[in-house]
Design a protein around this motif. Structure first.
Motif, PDB file in Angstrom:
ATOM      1  N   VAL A 116     -10.366  30.003   4.530  1.00  0.00           N
ATOM      2  CA  VAL A 116      -9.659  30.146   5.804  1.00  0.00           C
ATOM      3  C   VAL A 116      -8.223  29.687   5.598  1.00  0.00           C
ATOM      4  O   VAL A 116      -7.969  28.511   5.336  1.00  0.00           O
ATOM      5  CB  VAL A 116     -10.328  29.332   6.927  1.00  0.00           C
ATOM      6  CG1 VAL A 116      -9.578  29.531   8.240  1.00  0.00           C
ATOM      7  CG2 VAL A 116     -11.791  29.729   7.088  1.00  0.00           C
ATOM      8  N   ALA A 117      -7.287  30.626   5.709  1.00  0.00           N
ATOM      9  CA  ALA A 117      -5.878  30.274   5.498  1.00  0.00           C
ATOM     10  C   ALA A 117      -5.353  29.429   6.638  1.00  0.00           C
ATOM     11  O   ALA A 117      -4.640  28.442   6.418  1.00  0.00           O
ATOM     12  CB  ALA A 117      -5.043  31.554   5.356  1.00  0.00           C
ATOM     13  N   ALA A 118      -5.679  29.819   7.881  1.00  0.00           N
ATOM     14  CA  ALA A 118      -5.104  29.133   9.030  1.00  0.00           C
ATOM     15  C   ALA A 118      -5.962  29.360  10.267  1.00  0.00           C
ATOM     16  O   ALA A 118      -6.738  30.327  10.348  1.00  0.00           O
ATOM     17  CB  ALA A 118      -3.679  29.621   9.286  1.00  0.00           C
ATOM     18  N   LEU A 119      -5.792  28.452  11.216  1.00  0.00           N
ATOM     19  CA  LEU A 119      -6.407  28.547  12.538  1.00  0.00           C
ATOM     20  C   LEU A 119      -5.267  28.572  13.555  1.00  0.00           C
ATOM     21  O   LEU A 119      -4.811  27.519  14.012  1.00  0.00           O
ATOM     22  CB  LEU A 119      -7.325  27.352  12.793  1.00  0.00           C
ATOM     23  CG  LEU A 119      -8.516  27.189  11.851  1.00  0.00           C
ATOM     24  CD1 LEU A 119      -9.115  25.793  11.991  1.00  0.00           C
ATOM     25  CD2 LEU A 119      -9.570  28.257  12.149  1.00  0.00           C
ATOM     26  N   LEU A 171      -4.484  25.574   7.645  1.00  0.00           N
ATOM     27  CA  LEU A 171      -3.492  25.067   8.574  1.00  0.00           C
ATOM     28  C   LEU A 171      -4.021  25.231   9.997  1.00  0.00           C
ATOM     29  O   LEU A 171      -4.657  26.237  10.323  1.00  0.00           O
ATOM     30  CB  LEU A 171      -2.183  25.846   8.457  1.00  0.00           C
ATOM     31  CG  LEU A 171      -1.448  25.801   7.115  1.00  0.00           C
ATOM     32  CD1 LEU A 171      -0.283  26.787   7.142  1.00  0.00           C
ATOM     33  CD2 LEU A 171      -0.955  24.403   6.813  1.00  0.00           C
ATOM     34  N   LEU A 172      -3.758  24.253  10.847  1.00  0.00           N
ATOM     35  CA  LEU A 172      -3.936  24.418  12.285  1.00  0.00           C
ATOM     36  C   LEU A 172      -2.543  24.681  12.840  1.00  0.00           C
ATOM     37  O   LEU A 172      -1.691  23.788  12.862  1.00  0.00           O
ATOM     38  CB  LEU A 172      -4.552  23.173  12.915  1.00  0.00           C
ATOM     39  CG  LEU A 172      -4.716  23.203  14.439  1.00  0.00           C
ATOM     40  CD1 LEU A 172      -5.574  24.375  14.895  1.00  0.00           C
ATOM     41  CD2 LEU A 172      -5.296  21.889  14.950  1.00  0.00           C
ATOM     42  N   GLU A 173      -2.302  25.924  13.240  1.00  0.00           N
ATOM     43  CA  GLU A 173      -0.968  26.351  13.647  1.00  0.00           C
ATOM     44  C   GLU A 173      -0.882  26.400  15.172  1.00  0.00           C
ATOM     45  O   GLU A 173      -1.682  27.087  15.817  1.00  0.00           O
ATOM     46  CB  GLU A 173      -0.651  27.729  13.065  1.00  0.00           C
ATOM     47  CG  GLU A 173      -0.641  27.749  11.543  1.00  0.00           C
ATOM     48  CD  GLU A 173      -0.380  29.122  10.970  1.00  0.00           C
ATOM     49  OE1 GLU A 173       0.086  29.189   9.817  1.00  0.00           O
ATOM     50  OE2 GLU A 173      -0.643  30.133  11.658  1.00  0.00           O
ATOM     51  N   LEU A 174       0.076  25.697  15.748  1.00  0.00           N
ATOM     52  CA  LEU A 174       0.317  25.720  17.187  1.00  0.00           C
ATOM     53  C   LEU A 174       1.365  26.789  17.454  1.00  0.00           C
ATOM     54  O   LEU A 174       2.548  26.617  17.150  1.00  0.00           O
ATOM     55  CB  LEU A 174       0.787  24.356  17.678  1.00  0.00           C
ATOM     56  CG  LEU A 174      -0.275  23.242  17.832  1.00  0.00           C
ATOM     57  CD1 LEU A 174      -1.423  23.692  18.720  1.00  0.00           C
ATOM     58  CD2 LEU A 174      -0.793  22.749  16.497  1.00  0.00           C
ATOM     59  N   LEU A 207      -9.200  33.238  13.378  1.00  0.00           N
ATOM     60  CA  LEU A 207      -9.193  32.857  11.971  1.00  0.00           C
ATOM     61  C   LEU A 207      -8.286  33.795  11.194  1.00  0.00           C
ATOM     62  O   LEU A 207      -8.388  35.016  11.317  1.00  0.00           O
ATOM     63  CB  LEU A 207     -10.598  32.911  11.381  1.00  0.00           C
ATOM     64  CG  LEU A 207     -11.498  31.679  11.569  1.00  0.00           C
ATOM     65  CD1 LEU A 207     -11.854  31.500  13.042  1.00  0.00           C
ATOM     66  CD2 LEU A 207     -12.775  31.806  10.735  1.00  0.00           C
ATOM     67  N   ASP A 208      -7.392  33.209  10.404  1.00  0.00           N
ATOM     68  CA  ASP A 208      -6.646  33.942   9.391  1.00  0.00           C
ATOM     69  C   ASP A 208      -7.320  33.660   8.056  1.00  0.00           C
ATOM     70  O   ASP A 208      -7.428  32.494   7.655  1.00  0.00           O
ATOM     71  CB  ASP A 208      -5.185  33.477   9.332  1.00  0.00           C
ATOM     72  CG  ASP A 208      -4.338  34.024  10.458  1.00  0.00           C
ATOM     73  OD1 ASP A 208      -4.775  34.962  11.150  1.00  0.00           O
ATOM     74  OD2 ASP A 208      -3.216  33.502  10.656  1.00  0.00           O
ATOM     75  N   LEU A 209      -7.774  34.693   7.379  1.00  0.00           N
ATOM     76  CA  LEU A 209      -8.468  34.509   6.105  1.00  0.00           C
ATOM     77  C   LEU A 209      -7.498  34.632   4.937  1.00  0.00           C
ATOM     78  O   LEU A 209      -6.530  35.402   4.980  1.00  0.00           O
ATOM     79  CB  LEU A 209      -9.586  35.539   5.954  1.00  0.00           C
ATOM     80  CG  LEU A 209     -10.645  35.577   7.061  1.00  0.00           C
ATOM     81  CD1 LEU A 209     -11.844  36.398   6.599  1.00  0.00           C
ATOM     82  CD2 LEU A 209     -11.073  34.191   7.487  1.00  0.00           C
ATOM     83  N   SER A 210      -7.766  33.877   3.896  1.00  0.00           N
ATOM     84  CA  SER A 210      -6.957  33.951   2.685  1.00  0.00           C
ATOM     85  C   SER A 210      -7.190  35.291   1.989  1.00  0.00           C
ATOM     86  O   SER A 210      -8.290  35.862   2.068  1.00  0.00           O
ATOM     87  CB  SER A 210      -7.316  32.800   1.744  1.00  0.00           C
ATOM     88  OG  SER A 210      -7.001  31.551   2.349  1.00  0.00           O
ATOM     89  N   PRO A 211      -6.185  35.798   1.287  1.00  0.00           N
ATOM     90  CA  PRO A 211      -6.347  37.106   0.634  1.00  0.00           C
ATOM     91  C   PRO A 211      -7.232  37.076  -0.594  1.00  0.00           C
ATOM     92  O   PRO A 211      -7.611  38.126  -1.121  1.00  0.00           O
ATOM     93  CB  PRO A 211      -4.909  37.486   0.270  1.00  0.00           C
ATOM     94  CG  PRO A 211      -4.205  36.179   0.131  1.00  0.00           C
ATOM     95  CD  PRO A 211      -4.816  35.262   1.148  1.00  0.00           C
ATOM     96  N   GLY A 212      -7.568  35.884  -1.094  1.00  0.00           N
ATOM     97  CA  GLY A 212      -8.484  35.796  -2.230  1.00  0.00           C
ATOM     98  C   GLY A 212      -7.924  36.348  -3.520  1.00  0.00           C
ATOM     99  O   GLY A 212      -8.683  36.778  -4.398  1.00  0.00           O
ATOM    100  N   GLY A 213      -6.592  36.365  -3.652  1.00  0.00           N
ATOM    101  CA  GLY A 213      -5.975  36.872  -4.873  1.00  0.00           C
ATOM    102  C   GLY A 213      -5.753  38.367  -4.869  1.00  0.00           C
ATOM    103  O   GLY A 213      -4.983  38.886  -5.679  1.00  0.00           O
TER     104      GLY A 213
END
Length: 243
Positions: free
Chosen positions: A125-128, A171-174, A67-73
């Motif tokens: 969750v910014a990205a997977l 995003l689901l990033e490959l 999991l990539d988490l969003s920075p929340g500002g």
């Protein structure tokens, strides 16, 4: 069918589940000694359940999905909040990067990202990011499974990115894999797909196999769902439609 669950392995599901529930602002769905489940909603976008299931020993294989988490500002404030919830800093040889690598209470790595335009609509969750030996091939399969569509990811990021049709959510990033999947080691984090009423499991299986996926032979006993691997060997579960 649609993407329903992000499933994590943990020795202590309660400890790990409570951490992720607080980290992501989720709402609890169920808790028992063997599992913990929390729901993460993005208004107008996808609903993802984070399910933590018990395993007898701590997972140790290289992480292929995280999991990539969003920075929340405020990335720094978000990192401090997560440290207060039981996370810790983690050095995996990342060097000087704009994101912060951390570990949950059982050591599973995740990242707190810097501000990026591609994450503005992601939610918590910014990205997977998922390791792939062939991002183009695997994007076709995961697009079928999830119903998510191709979008532009961050500049210099994964060659293929998918997102919920609403344009919201992670995003689901490959991502090109650093090493081939050890098929003898189960991913410590995997994704579950839920069939909908009218989906024919046999037709779904045929389409999975036709897009490079394969059946996963396991010794986990009888299960009410089907287990497959994508073309890169990553496990995934296809759950039956709800009544």
């Amino acid at each position: 069918m649609y993407l329903e669950n992000v499933v994590m392995d943990a020795v202590d599901p309660g400890l790990v589940g409570r951490f992720w529930e607080q980290a992501l602002g989720g709402s609890n769905l169920t808790r028992d000694p063997d599992s913990y489940e929390t729901r993460v909603k993005v208004d107008g976008g996808p609903v993802l359940d984070v399910c933590v299931q018990q395993v007898p020993v701590p997972p140790a294989e290289p992480l292929r999905l995280h999991l990539d988490l969003s920075p929340g500002g405020d990335q720094e404030a978000t990192v401090e909040r997560l440290l207060g919830l039981g996370a810790r800093h983690l050095d995996i040889g990342q060097g000087d990067v704009p994101w912060v690598v951390m570990a949950d209470p059982e050591g599973t790595p995740f990242c707190v990202m810097e501000e990026r335009a591609a994450y503005a609509a992601s939610g918590p969750v910014a990205a997977l990011p998922l390791d792939s030996s062939d991002p183009d091939r695997d994007a076709r399969l995961w697009g079928l499974l999830s119903g998510w569509t191709d979008v532009d990811g961050p500049a210099g990021g994964a060659p293929r990115s998918l997102r919920h049709p609403s344009g919201l959510g992670p995003l689901l990033e490959l991502c090109p894999e650093p090493a081939r999947k050890d098929v003898g080691a189960k991913n410590r984090i995997h994704l579950d797909i839920r069939l909908q009423s009218g989906d024919d499991p046999r037709e779904v299986r045929a389409r999975i196999l036709g897009l490079g996926g394969r059946d996963h032979e396991h010794d986990w006993g009888p299960l009410p769902w089907q287990v497959y691997r994508d073309g890169s060997g990553n496990e995934l579960c296809v759950l039956p439609a709800r009544d």
